[in-house]
Scaffold this motif. Structure first.
Motif, PDB file in Angstrom:
ATOM      1  N   UNK A 172      40.110  53.615  24.841  1.00  0.00           N
ATOM      2  CA  UNK A 172      40.837  54.857  25.117  1.00  0.00           C
ATOM      3  C   UNK A 172      41.600  54.737  26.426  1.00  0.00           C
ATOM      4  N   UNK A 173      42.545  55.642  26.580  1.00  0.00           N
ATOM      5  CA  UNK A 173      43.230  55.794  27.857  1.00  0.00           C
ATOM      6  C   UNK A 173      43.353  57.278  28.177  1.00  0.00           C
ATOM      7  N   UNK A 174      43.069  57.623  29.424  1.00  0.00           N
ATOM      8  CA  UNK A 174      43.358  58.958  29.925  1.00  0.00           C
ATOM      9  C   UNK A 174      43.961  58.812  31.306  1.00  0.00           C
ATOM     10  N   UNK A 175      45.226  59.166  31.425  1.00  0.00           N
ATOM     11  CA  UNK A 175      45.950  59.022  32.684  1.00  0.00           C
ATOM     12  C   UNK A 175      45.870  57.564  33.164  1.00  0.00           C
ATOM     13  N   UNK A 176      45.264  57.302  34.314  1.00  0.00           N
ATOM     14  CA  UNK A 176      45.167  55.939  34.840  1.00  0.00           C
ATOM     15  C   UNK A 176      43.825  55.276  34.514  1.00  0.00           C
ATOM     16  N   UNK A 177      43.085  55.866  33.583  1.00  0.00           N
ATOM     17  CA  UNK A 177      41.768  55.349  33.209  1.00  0.00           C
ATOM     18  C   UNK A 177      41.809  54.706  31.829  1.00  0.00           C
ATOM     19  N   UNK A 178      41.292  53.487  31.723  1.00  0.00           N
ATOM     20  CA  UNK A 178      41.186  52.772  30.455  1.00  0.00           C
ATOM     21  C   UNK A 178      39.728  52.429  30.210  1.00  0.00           C
ATOM     22  N   UNK A 179      39.262  52.640  28.984  1.00  0.00           N
ATOM     23  CA  UNK A 179      37.912  52.251  28.602  1.00  0.00           C
ATOM     24  C   UNK A 179      37.944  51.344  27.393  1.00  0.00           C
ATOM     25  N   UNK A 180      37.359  50.161  27.506  1.00  0.00           N
ATOM     26  CA  UNK A 180      37.259  49.206  26.399  1.00  0.00           C
ATOM     27  C   UNK A 180      35.782  48.985  26.089  1.00  0.00           C
ATOM     28  N   UNK A 181      35.370  49.290  24.874  1.00  0.00           N
ATOM     29  CA  UNK A 181      33.984  49.081  24.471  1.00  0.00           C
ATOM     30  C   UNK A 181      33.656  47.589  24.334  1.00  0.00           C
ATOM     31  N   UNK A 182      34.631  46.783  24.088  1.00  0.00           N
ATOM     32  CA  UNK A 182      34.456  45.351  23.833  1.00  0.00           C
ATOM     33  C   UNK A 182      34.663  44.539  25.109  1.00  0.00           C
ATOM     34  N   UNK A 183      34.372  43.237  25.013  1.00  0.00           N
ATOM     35  CA  UNK A 183      34.486  42.334  26.155  1.00  0.00           C
ATOM     36  C   UNK A 183      35.728  41.450  26.023  1.00  0.00           C
ATOM     37  N   UNK A 184      36.863  41.968  26.388  1.00  0.00           N
ATOM     38  CA  UNK A 184      38.083  41.170  26.361  1.00  0.00           C
ATOM     39  C   UNK A 184      38.068  40.052  27.378  1.00  0.00           C
ATOM     40  N   UNK A 185      37.198  40.167  28.371  1.00  0.00           N
ATOM     41  CA  UNK A 185      37.129  39.186  29.460  1.00  0.00           C
ATOM     42  C   UNK A 185      36.197  38.018  29.154  1.00  0.00           C
ATOM     43  N   UNK A 186      35.526  38.055  27.994  1.00  0.00           N
ATOM     44  CA  UNK A 186      34.476  37.072  27.700  1.00  0.00           C
ATOM     45  C   UNK A 186      35.024  35.647  27.620  1.00  0.00           C
ATOM     46  N   UNK A 187      34.487  34.779  28.460  1.00  0.00           N
ATOM     47  CA  UNK A 187      34.767  33.349  28.364  1.00  0.00           C
ATOM     48  C   UNK A 187      33.469  32.624  28.009  1.00  0.00           C
ATOM     49  N   UNK A 188      33.512  31.303  27.895  1.00  0.00           N
ATOM     50  CA  UNK A 188      32.337  30.545  27.470  1.00  0.00           C
ATOM     51  C   UNK A 188      31.156  30.753  28.406  1.00  0.00           C
ATOM     52  N   UNK A 189      31.421  30.827  29.694  1.00  0.00           N
ATOM     53  CA  UNK A 189      30.348  31.007  30.678  1.00  0.00           C
ATOM     54  C   UNK A 189      29.644  32.351  30.485  1.00  0.00           C
ATOM     55  N   UNK A 190      30.413  33.409  30.266  1.00  0.00           N
ATOM     56  CA  UNK A 190      29.809  34.724  30.073  1.00  0.00           C
ATOM     57  C   UNK A 190      29.026  34.784  28.768  1.00  0.00           C
ATOM     58  N   UNK A 191      29.556  34.207  27.706  1.00  0.00           N
ATOM     59  CA  UNK A 191      28.844  34.187  26.428  1.00  0.00           C
ATOM     60  C   UNK A 191      27.474  33.531  26.575  1.00  0.00           C
ATOM     61  N   UNK A 192      27.448  32.390  27.208  1.00  0.00           N
ATOM     62  CA  UNK A 192      26.193  31.662  27.369  1.00  0.00           C
ATOM     63  C   UNK A 192      25.208  32.439  28.237  1.00  0.00           C
ATOM     64  N   UNK A 193      25.710  33.095  29.280  1.00  0.00           N
ATOM     65  CA  UNK A 193      24.841  33.866  30.172  1.00  0.00           C
ATOM     66  C   UNK A 193      24.248  35.075  29.466  1.00  0.00           C
ATOM     67  N   UNK A 194      25.061  35.764  28.662  1.00  0.00           N
ATOM     68  CA  UNK A 194      24.565  36.944  27.954  1.00  0.00           C
ATOM     69  C   UNK A 194      23.523  36.551  26.912  1.00  0.00           C
ATOM     70  N   UNK A 195      23.779  35.478  26.187  1.00  0.00           N
ATOM     71  CA  UNK A 195      22.814  35.025  25.180  1.00  0.00           C
ATOM     72  C   UNK A 195      21.507  34.605  25.847  1.00  0.00           C
TER      73      UNK A 195
END
Length: 244
Positions: free
Chosen positions: A164-187
């Protein structure tokens, strides 16, 4: 640009956001809510807030008492006209601050699944380089109602409100920033949640998914568009501050 990042778990870090910020010479500062005595900067010390993910519920203030201070800080940042991006738990906290309800969803969504642009998403300038269908990484069991007056940007087969977006605020439920390092750390730290279901992939499925290079490029393009739309371009050399 001066970007302040709120991080809730040691292993759920900024991933590709850190690389993106360094490449563009943005200034980064951090609040680690898992550190005792952590603090927040004053509103004149940053231009943007990025709220990362975590295993907590945005509604669990009695269990995680630091949530009250975080929500107060975010509310002040909104009132000060700062740019805000919430990711996963961050989007839920942001939705809560903006007046909507956050609650456990009837299903978890963990793994690589497509999201789809809504009509508002197609019109959103900051999403111009993102395709109508985008396969992204998810790890969430909660969801939120759309904040009053917000534009609905994305949905998925498993969860209606993905962005969603409201004014200057954006909310993403998903992880668009996920790279291999983050995937491995979360698992490694959250493996107990990987109980096979309609929208829960196995560890092997997640790690063997061939995420196209464009995925992080799409997310980086969104970050660039978002900043260019709201602020003038800054050319400060990068530096790091830590509010612990």
């Amino acid at each position: 640009m001066r970007i302040h990042i709120i991080q809730h778990l040691a292993h759920e870090h900024g991933a590709s956001i850190i690389d993106w910020a360094k490449e563009r010479h943005h200034n980064l500062s951090f609040t680690y809510t898992f550190n005792k005595g952590h603090a927040y900067p004053s509103s004149d010390e940053f231009d943007m807030v990025i709220i990362l993910g975590g295993t907590m519920g945005a509604y669990e203030e009695d269990k995680y008492t630091w949530l009250r201070a975080e929500k107060h800080f975010i509310k002040q940042a909104i009132e000060a006209g700062k740019l805000i991006l919430g990711i996963c738990l961050g989007s839920q906290i942001l939705a809560d601050v903006l007046g909507s309800k956050v609650y456990p969803h009837d299903k978890k969504e963990i793994g690589f699944f497509p999201i789809y642009k809504t009509a508002d998403g197609e019109m959103e300038k900051s999403l111009a380089e993102i395709p109508a269908t985008w396969t992204v990484f998810h790890w969430h069991g909660d969801t939120f109602d759309l904040p009053p007056g917000a534009s609905h940007l994305f949905f998925s087969d498993g969860c209606k409100n993905q962005g969603f977006r409201k004014d200057k605020c954006f909310g993403f439920q998903f992880h668009g920033e996920a790279n291999a390092e983050l995937l491995q750390a979360m698992i490694a730290n959250e493996r107990s949640e990987l109980l096979k279901d309609d929208y829960v992939q196995s560890e092997d499925e997640i790690l063997n998914f061939k995420s196209p290079d464009e995925n992080l490029n799409y997310f980086n393009a969104f970050l660039d568009h978002m900043m260019n739309e709201v602020f003038e371009t800054h050319s400060k050399s990068g530096s790091f501050q830590f509010y612990q």
